[in-house]
Design an enzyme around this catalytic site. Sequence first.
Site, mmCIF file in Angstrom:
data_model
loop_
_atom_site.group_PDB
_atom_site.id
_atom_site.type_symbol
_atom_site.label_atom_id
_atom_site.label_comp_id
_atom_site.label_asym_id
_atom_site.label_seq_id
_atom_site.Cartn_x
_atom_site.Cartn_y
_atom_site.Cartn_z
ATOM 1 N N HIS A 125 0.809 -1.221 0.000
ATOM 2 C CA HIS A 125 0.000 0.000 0.000
ATOM 3 C C HIS A 125 0.845 1.274 0.000
ATOM 4 O O HIS A 125 0.466 2.282 0.594
ATOM 5 C CB HIS A 125 -0.972 0.013 1.198
ATOM 6 C CG HIS A 125 -2.207 -0.790 0.961
ATOM 7 N ND1 HIS A 125 -2.691 -1.711 1.876
ATOM 8 C CD2 HIS A 125 -3.063 -0.828 -0.086
ATOM 9 C CE1 HIS A 125 -3.789 -2.276 1.387
ATOM 10 N NE2 HIS A 125 -4.031 -1.753 0.202
ATOM 11 N N HIS A 143 -4.529 -3.814 -11.374
ATOM 12 C CA HIS A 143 -5.250 -3.532 -10.135
ATOM 13 C C HIS A 143 -6.744 -3.663 -10.414
ATOM 14 O O HIS A 143 -7.265 -3.087 -11.364
ATOM 15 C CB HIS A 143 -4.905 -2.094 -9.715
ATOM 16 C CG HIS A 143 -5.436 -1.665 -8.406
ATOM 17 N ND1 HIS A 143 -6.321 -0.600 -8.280
ATOM 18 C CD2 HIS A 143 -5.202 -2.106 -7.150
ATOM 19 C CE1 HIS A 143 -6.584 -0.412 -7.002
ATOM 20 N NE2 HIS A 143 -5.933 -1.303 -6.298
#
Length: 390
Positions: free
Chosen positions: A191, A291
């Site tokens: 992240h 993603h």
Amino acid sequence: MKITDIKTFCVFTFRTNYVFVKVETDEGISGVGEGTLEYKEHALLGALEDIRRVLIGQDPREVERICAGLYRDSYWRVGPVLQSAVSAVNIALWDIKAKRCGVPVYEMLGGRVRDSIRMYANVWFAGAKTPDEFAAAAQKAAAMGITALKWDPFGKAYLTMTHEEFTQAMTTVEAVRGAVGSGVDLLIEGHGRFDIATGIKAARALAPFSPLFFEEPTPPDSLDALAEVHRRSPVPIAAGERLYSVSQFAEFAAKGCADYAQPDVSHCGGISALLKMAAIAQPHYLALAPHNPSGPVANAATLHLAASLPEFRILEICLTDVEWRKELTDEQVVFENGCIRIPQGPGLGLSLREENCKKYPFQPVDLRHYKGTLTDVRPQGGSSTYFTGL
């Protein structure tokens, strides 16, 4: 053929709010798109309203001209709000174009190179906090036939970690590896958390567990920092979900930032942009692992890209979602042997159920990545898998 209207739908789904568009035409053919932009939904809806004014009356089949013009005429250009709006429209225009020709979108992209794509599961760990709880959740997912699992084991850490945080993270990874054995790939999410030194330390500590990749070890602001971690990492690196233009992606590839590239079809400029990124990736031997944690329309668009791109290696899927995801579209996601089948039918292969979308209006959602994890809370109304075959 002319565009007559662009409708938007902002749908609360606990982790975020899905943002869908529907582009309507004077021939009765409509297309759907998605630009879900976590935590900036109102900005995205405003950008889509600006685009609506420009696109009414234009021919939706002229996908490249329209999207190139939207990018050129924005003046400020690169950024997640503009590009997510362009992405949603671009996906919807491809849907219209393929429907008018009576073929799936992948046929417009050169046809299929595969019938299904291997998947990895995200959001399989709801409620887990301790290493043993993560291990138990991983065993349950593996028993369903899932062959690759991704999660973020780093808690609240940002830029660096205490010794206790680092030990806890690695103990969790060790527990999951022990629970599922060598037959399940592990993908470790960062992240965009760490500075260079901590990113390298984490990558080296992960090496004994043989992860498929370590995702986004550094913040997205510096490609040079990412490239340095990649250069010194003993495990493959994945990144790229926060790249919003083809030019950014070209720099990402040229600097050797990663082994797996992760552009997001709902943020990078849509299907058209991701095709160009795939062409850049090919001579660099960069694998594509886009993603894909968003809603059903983005998922469908990504599946059509998976069908047509040889460089596409693995697809992200959120294993669980709110119960009402099933109400929002007529999505059919078929799971078999660790893979997801490519959808059939004209266009993207799904349509919005508009009235159901309106049943779940916007609610504010805050970023949780550095304040804890998504395991801290459970969605109201329950959650469920949404695959056929699980």
